[in-house]
Write an enzyme that holds these catalytic residues in place. Structure first.
Site, short mmCIF file in Angstrom:
data_model
loop_
_atom_site.label_atom_id
_atom_site.label_comp_id
_atom_site.label_asym_id
_atom_site.label_seq_id
_atom_site.Cartn_x
_atom_site.Cartn_y
_atom_site.Cartn_z
N SER A 51 7.84 -9.44 4.86
CA SER A 51 7.06 -10.70 5.29
C SER A 51 6.34 -11.05 3.65
CB SER A 51 6.05 -10.30 6.30
OG SER A 51 5.20 -9.24 5.96
N GLU A 52 6.09 -10.18 3.01
CA GLU A 52 5.67 -10.43 1.70
C GLU A 52 5.98 -9.50 0.51
OE1 GLU A 52 2.98 -10.46 4.18
OE2 GLU A 52 2.34 -12.71 4.20
N THR A 53 6.45 -9.99 -0.61
CA THR A 53 6.64 -9.45 -1.97
C THR A 53 5.74 -9.92 -2.91
OG1 THR A 53 8.93 -9.18 -1.40
CG2 THR A 53 8.24 -8.72 -3.64
N HIS A 82 -2.80 -8.20 4.06
CA HIS A 82 -2.15 -6.85 3.79
C HIS A 82 -1.37 -7.01 2.38
CE1 HIS A 82 2.12 -7.62 4.85
NE2 HIS A 82 2.45 -6.65 4.45
#
Lengths: 290, 290
Positions: A51-53, A82
């Protein structure tokens, strides 16, 4: 030209391996930011499929410890919960700092203040905005949940705009089977990122929470930081606390996770501030070729 | 008890970083397979969020170099294409073997033969089964593609069951905008994993291909190994080649990838065998805590 830099994949908001929300963190602290293109950052974030990098660069703001850039597989974000907690954990390990106290993260919304203590990393959320939700819109969301809200939902703008509403209890939150096509259509129509629903455990300062963002390509987020900030601001609005209030938010059980977010509503003079935090564990540790 | 073992994340079917299909590979070659539970393997695969995560164990079959277990975020698979190629690359690096020649992989479908040469890793596919597709079913698939097949589709069972059909040319394949809700309903109704569509470049032994598996949670697979095997078997059926035929399959452009699969149809006596292969690059290299 290919370079190799340090890399970690961190599990966030849990103390148990593989039970939290992962974030991939690329350490560009020793690389000139201008030498890395936007397209490279986006390609990496697409490829990790998380979902995120995030990408750690040297801060340009003198007060900050590092600069963080946050990408989904689709775009760059000014801030996210997060990924901020997980990237701070990675930063502490990369830099060899055994920090207790404050860490300052420069990112798209400005400087975010983090506090590290007892293995827990907390962040102060940006000031939220609260808006009413018209009843036709509420009906649409209830249709997508096949359930009625126990308390009137509100729109909470904490960076992303979440529709937040309480269900009767933790079990009715856990059991929801949303119609994601309907929900996606409604959130896009009304301009929200998604829905945060929660149920309070009777007699405890503890909530079961779920966050859905089908319009954003994430049907259900395992453990959601900005959704937790939105829930805290919603509860303040609903219950009008006049002094500090702390509570725990359990998340991710329907996705076989075991996420735990600690939330705090702090009253400082006339101001109300919102904090969320939790543990983060580095699971993958190595290098990435870029 | 937490242990730490070697880990790689490999980009498959490309020679350009981040332009192929990723697979996460966990090295359990020095760990007793019986000491790792199914639940642990599934939790890791859920957490990496990749289409496949694989686990290298010591082979129990004496002919094989290693045993491979392959997991999606939802379940274990007996075999899969790009994870096999990527895991073989990881095995060569982990074991320090600079192999040219054959590698044997023990997995759920038996022993898979791989060939390594000129940086390229190829595998021999399991014997495919071909089935007709009734015209009502064809119409449903065409409805989900908002386009007609240029050549009649067939059902190819290569482990997974793919519906394969040709479009008029590469561009009409590239431009397809599937209705994934309709496609998901049709593939589930008729029992296929998804659709493989391709278009031939005029005058070249080269195809543009896309693979869709919305019923399996993957709207579009960036570069699909089993789909490439299915396309090869479909082309043999369609064109009745009587001697060996080699061609290239380009994939993933709509997903900002640049995947390339080399396919070979080999005639050995009365038998026809199908091979696919390509390059694989290790991008993340390190350790994982389990």
């Amino acid at each position: 030209m290919t370079i190799t830099v340090p890399f970690k994949q961190v599990d966030v908001f849990t103390s148990k391996l593989f039970k939290g929300n992962p974030v991939a963190v690329v350490n560009f602290l020793d690389v000139e930011e201008s030498s890395i293109t936007q397209d490279t950052l986006q390609s990496i974030a697409r490829w990790t499929n998380l979902s995120e990098t995030t990408f750690l660069f040297k801060a340009t703001d003198p007060k900050s410890d590092y600069k963080l850039r946050i990408f989904t597989p689709m775009c760059e974000l000014p801030f996210a919960g997060h990924p901020t907690v997980g990237s701070c954990q990675a930063y502490l390990e990369f830099s060899g700092r055994d920090a207790v106290g404050n860490i300052y993260q420069q990112c798209g919304v400005g400087v975010v203040e983090l506090t590290v203590e007892d293995k827990k990393i907390s962040l102060k959320g940006p000031p939220p905005k609260v808006m009413e939700v018209p009843s036709a819109e509420t009906s649409d969301y209830e249709g997508s949940l096949s359930a009625e809200f126990f308390q009137k939902p509100m729109l909470l703008d904490v960076g992303p705009k979440w529709i937040v509403g309480l269900m009767r209890d933790p079990q009715s939150c856990y059991e929801l089977e949303p119609d994601f096509s309907k929900m996606k259509a409604s959130t896009i129509k009304y301009g929200a990122i998604g829905l945060v629903v929660a149920g309070k455990y009777p007699g405890e300062d503890k909530y079961e929470m779920r966050a859905f963002a089908p319009g954003d390509g994430v049907l259900e987020d395992p453990v959601c930081g900005s959704g937790s900030l939105a829930l805290a601001a919603y509860l303040q609005q609903l219950n009008n606390y006049e002094s500090n209030y702390e509570f725990e938010i359990y998340q991710g059980r329907r996705l076989y996770r075991d996420g735990k977010v600690s939330a705090k509503i702090e009253h400082l003079g006339g101001e109300v501030e919102y904090f969320i935090g939790g543990e983060a564990i580095t699971i993958v540790n190595g290098e990435i070729s870029v």
